[in-house]
Design a protein around this motif. Structure first.
Motif, PDB file in Angstrom:
ATOM      1  N   VAL A 310       0.980  -1.245   0.075  1.00 21.09           N
ATOM      2  CA  VAL A 310      -0.081  -0.025   0.147  1.00 21.09           C
ATOM      3  C   VAL A 310       1.157   1.144   0.478  1.00 21.09           C
ATOM      4  O   VAL A 310       2.045   1.279   0.458  1.00 21.09           O
ATOM      5  N   TYR A 311       0.029   2.382  -0.510  1.00 19.22           N
ATOM      6  CA  TYR A 311       1.423   3.479  -0.629  1.00 19.22           C
ATOM      7  C   TYR A 311       0.783   4.742   0.643  1.00 19.22           C
ATOM      8  O   TYR A 311      -0.368   4.960   0.396  1.00 19.22           O
ATOM      9  N   ALA A 312       1.199   5.704   0.848  1.00 18.63           N
ATOM     10  CA  ALA A 312       0.422   6.758   1.313  1.00 18.63           C
ATOM     11  C   ALA A 312       1.333   8.394   1.060  1.00 18.63           C
ATOM     12  O   ALA A 312       2.609   8.267   1.252  1.00 18.63           O
ATOM     13  N   GLY A 317       5.391  15.846   0.373  1.00 16.32           N
ATOM     14  CA  GLY A 317       5.604  15.383  -0.991  1.00 16.32           C
ATOM     15  C   GLY A 317       6.250  14.039  -1.673  1.00 16.32           C
ATOM     16  O   GLY A 317       6.143  12.969  -2.129  1.00 16.32           O
ATOM     17  N   SER A 318       6.918  13.011   0.010  1.00 16.07           N
ATOM     18  CA  SER A 318       7.630  12.028  -0.099  1.00 16.07           C
ATOM     19  C   SER A 318       5.647  10.794   0.072  1.00 16.07           C
ATOM     20  O   SER A 318       5.135  10.799   0.314  1.00 16.07           O
ATOM     21  N   VAL A 319       6.067   9.816  -0.793  1.00 15.15           N
ATOM     22  CA  VAL A 319       5.413   9.051  -1.062  1.00 15.15           C
ATOM     23  C   VAL A 319       6.144   7.508  -0.011  1.00 15.15           C
ATOM     24  O   VAL A 319       6.881   6.767  -0.124  1.00 15.15           O
ATOM     25  N   LEU A 320       5.586   6.502   1.652  1.00 15.04           N
ATOM     26  CA  LEU A 320       6.031   5.427   1.556  1.00 15.04           C
ATOM     27  C   LEU A 320       5.097   4.430   1.402  1.00 15.04           C
ATOM     28  O   LEU A 320       3.779   4.711   0.961  1.00 15.04           O
ATOM     29  N   THR A 329       7.162  -0.803  10.138  1.00 10.12           N
ATOM     30  CA  THR A 329       7.438   0.576   9.157  1.00 10.12           C
ATOM     31  C   THR A 329       7.297   0.216   8.254  1.00 10.12           C
ATOM     32  O   THR A 329       7.534  -1.268   7.603  1.00 10.12           O
ATOM     33  N   HIS A 330       7.626   1.437   7.334  1.00  6.92           N
ATOM     34  CA  HIS A 330       7.729   1.408   5.668  1.00  6.92           C
ATOM     35  C   HIS A 330       8.684   0.925   5.488  1.00  6.92           C
ATOM     36  O   HIS A 330       9.763   0.876   5.643  1.00  6.92           O
ATOM     37  N   VAL A 331       8.651   0.077   4.329  1.00  9.08           N
ATOM     38  CA  VAL A 331       9.715  -0.848   3.717  1.00  9.08           C
ATOM     39  C   VAL A 331      10.105   0.431   2.774  1.00  9.08           C
ATOM     40  O   VAL A 331      11.565   0.042   2.599  1.00  9.08           O
ATOM     41  N   LEU A 334       9.789   6.740  -1.318  1.00  4.52           N
ATOM     42  CA  LEU A 334       9.393   7.721  -2.821  1.00  4.52           C
ATOM     43  C   LEU A 334       9.601   9.328  -2.680  1.00  4.52           C
ATOM     44  O   LEU A 334       8.881   9.986  -2.545  1.00  4.52           O
ATOM     45  N   GLN A 335      10.848   9.637  -2.859  1.00  4.68           N
ATOM     46  CA  GLN A 335      11.666  11.289  -2.309  1.00  4.68           C
ATOM     47  C   GLN A 335      11.296  12.158  -3.587  1.00  4.68           C
ATOM     48  O   GLN A 335      11.367  11.247  -4.827  1.00  4.68           O
ATOM     49  N   PRO A 336      10.602  13.344  -3.522  1.00  2.00           N
ATOM     50  CA  PRO A 336      10.007  14.277  -4.949  1.00  2.00           C
ATOM     51  C   PRO A 336      10.535  14.363  -5.439  1.00  2.00           C
ATOM     52  O   PRO A 336      12.209  15.057  -4.647  1.00  2.00           O
ATOM     53  N   LEU A 337      10.750  14.690  -6.840  1.00  2.00           N
ATOM     54  CA  LEU A 337      11.897  15.063  -7.234  1.00  2.00           C
ATOM     55  C   LEU A 337      12.073  16.814  -7.775  1.00  2.00           C
ATOM     56  O   LEU A 337      13.089  17.823  -7.996  1.00  2.00           O
ATOM     57  N   ARG A 338      11.044  16.886  -6.891  1.00  2.00           N
ATOM     58  CA  ARG A 338      10.456  18.596  -7.479  1.00  2.00           C
ATOM     59  C   ARG A 338      10.615  19.784  -5.809  1.00  2.00           C
ATOM     60  O   ARG A 338      11.422  19.084  -5.086  1.00  2.00           O
ATOM     61  N   SER A 339      10.164  20.602  -5.883  1.00  2.00           N
ATOM     62  CA  SER A 339       9.106  20.840  -4.158  1.00  2.00           C
ATOM     63  C   SER A 339       8.332  19.594  -4.112  1.00  2.00           C
ATOM     64  O   SER A 339       8.428  18.239  -3.812  1.00  2.00           O
TER      65      SER A 339
END
Length: 531
Positions: A310-312, A317-320, A329-331, A334-339
């Protein structure tokens, strides 16, 4: 003698002859020096300016350059009516500005600017061609489906004609007429208001989802009994009798996302501003798993290729990425590429090997734009920035079967109305072994709604109940408190459904072989049936 007497005159003539070439070459010399020193000499005294001292480089407001002592003397000598020696614009002593430059030289970039304009024209023509190509592909898909339907009807007619005792009589003509009448009836349809259900008397509803195994709608709302059970939860609304049946408490703060997976386990994924996502079993109406994200959660979704993930989407701006088999915890993050704008929408595109866009992955949308996180394998994701407008994207919804996504832009200065842009997902083939294939999207149709967008509403794109491969686009119009329904193929507005209040979320669903459309406002849930 005589020639001795003429010697002084000859000497004088020779001197005069020498003077003429010198006089004619002096301007040429000064001109040559002026050409070479252009941009390096004062236009008043024609002497080079310096980087320091009294004759250092200076300028007026009009932009012309002089030596400081020359222009100061010039302005002082002209008094109140002082003007620039070159452009004759009014000036004064306080307009003199010292410049700090060792050497000035103007670069001729005329050819470069011309090439830039040509490149922009080529890009514009390419985008136009891609748009026309995408529209043609969409129309081709619709026509192919219609052709398949007509071929099916033709086979039925041939079977009917081949039956014993059946010929080109009135009965066969009546059957033929009946088939085409049925075809016409399926092509024409519209939504009709069915019922309104009160969800929350105090308001505060936000998102909507449909549970197919239990045939019920889930609408988020604040607790109706804040003194006994504070927080927020969901209200169950049965689609069999269109009645609200039960409230389930889940979160402490407002719920921003609801999602179901493809399994018939009635497991609800919810995201809220209380820094958690939760899994709730609708069979027992209890929370079975809680994940602490550390940040407010704005959106969530399931992985439709693997129901264990599942995704949060967080406020930073991050996606866990969470594995439901790992409760700690999250595995992955996904860090944002912009702001770091909040992730307002998350949608998963499942893999489709036979499609022109076979990739599976996650589309994360924020005010800054959108990013497609291609899932290479179970734990590896490759980001692809989507070519969306920045600063106004409020929602991204996905139509998995047709590989289209619906991008919503709020009104701005240049475009004062809410816009829903239907975009086709595509993949650029791999040029060589070293280059990875890139994923992108192109606009196919643009739909304009009202001029107001104060809320981050969610719109919908889905298969039309009329069938034949057509697609519908639905969006709320805050200015008129209504739902606008468009045909995606033609771009035409089919109908406008009254909602009384601004529509926050839209959810199509099917039950008992009927097609319905649900719209959620702050207090009410309205149901429309396709007829």
């Amino acid at each position: 003698t005589g020639w001795q007497q003429q010697l002084p005159e000859l000497h004088q003539d020779a001197q005069s002859l020498h003077q003429y070439p010198l006089a004619s070459s002096a301007p040429a010399l000064r001109l040559s020096q002026g050409d070479e020193g252009e941009g390096e000499t004062c236009s008043i005294c024609f002497e080079p300016w310096t980087t320091s001292g009294e004759h250092r480089l200076s300028t007026l407001r009009c932009g012309h350059l002089f030596g400081y002592t020359c222009i100061a003397r010039w302005v002082k000598g002209q008094g109140q009516g002082a003007r620039c020696p070159q452009c004759n614009k009014k000036t004064k002593r306080t307009d003199i500005i010292l410049l700090y430059a060792r050497k000035l030289r103007a670069l001729d970039n005329t050819e470069q600017e011309s090439m830039k304009r040509s490149l922009e024209q080529e890009h514009s023509l390419r985008r136009k061609a891609e748009l026309e190509s995408a529209q043609c592909r969409l129309q081709l898909q619709v026509m192919t489906d219609e052709c398949g339907e007509l071929h099916k009807q033709l086979q039925e007619l041939k079977t009917l004609m081949a039956q014993p005792g059946c010929g080109p009589s009135q009965s066969s003509a009546a059957s033929l007429s009946g088939l085409f009448q049925r075809q016409d009836s399926t092509q024409v349809g519209h939504y009709v208001f069915s019922k309104a259900v009160l969800v929350s008397q105090v308001g505060g509803c936000r998102v909507l989802s449909y549970c197919e195994p239990l045939s019920c709608l889930l609408a988020s709302q604040p607790s109706p009994h804040t003194s006994l059970v504070p927080g927020c939860g969901v209200k169950k609304v049965s689609t069999l009798n269109l009645k609200a049946c039960q409230y389930i408490p889940i979160h402490v703060k407002q719920i921003r996302g609801l999602a179901f997976n493809r399994q018939a386990d009635s497991l609800l994924l919810s995201a809220a501003l209380d820094n958690t996502i939760k899994l709730t079993s609708l069979m027992t109406n209890t929370v079975v798993q809680t994940y602490n994200t550390g940040k407010p959660v704005w959106s969530c979704c399931w992985c439709l290729d693997n129901n264990n993930y599942v995704y949060a989407g967080l406020s930073n701006g991050s996606v866990l990425v969470y594995d439901t088999r790992d409760t700690s915890t999250h595995v992955q993050e996904l860090q944002p590429l912009r702001s770091r704008c909040p992730v307002a929408s998350l949608s998963y595109v499942p893999r489709a090997a036979s499609s022109s866009f076979p990739c599976g992955g996650l589309i994360a949308g924020s005010l800054d734009g959108g990013c497609f996180w291609e899932q290479v394998d179970g734990t590896t994701y490759r980001p692809h920035m989507l070519p969306l407008e920045t600063g106004g994207c409020t929602d991204i919804q996905v139509q998995p079967e047709s590989r289209h996504c619906l991008v919503t832009y709020r009104p701005g200065r240049s475009k004062p109305s809410l816009r829903c842009v239907l975009m086709e997902l595509n993949r650029t083939p791999q040029q060589d072994a070293a280059q990875e294939p890139s994923c992108s999207c192109y606009p196919v149709q643009t739909f304009s709604a009202g001029s107001s967008c104060k809320l981050l509403t969610k719109n919908a794109v889905f298969r039309s109940p009329a069938g034949e491969g057509s697609t519908l686009v639905c969006a709320g119009d805050e200015a008129t408190n209504s739902i606008m329904v468009w045909d995606a193929g033609s771009g035409s507005l089919i109908q406008k459904l009254s909602a009384d209040l601004p529509v926050l979320d839209i959810c199509p669903f099917e039950v008992n072989q009927g097609s319905y459309l649900a719209s959620l406002t702050e207090k009410m849930l309205k149901i429309y049936k396709w007829e």
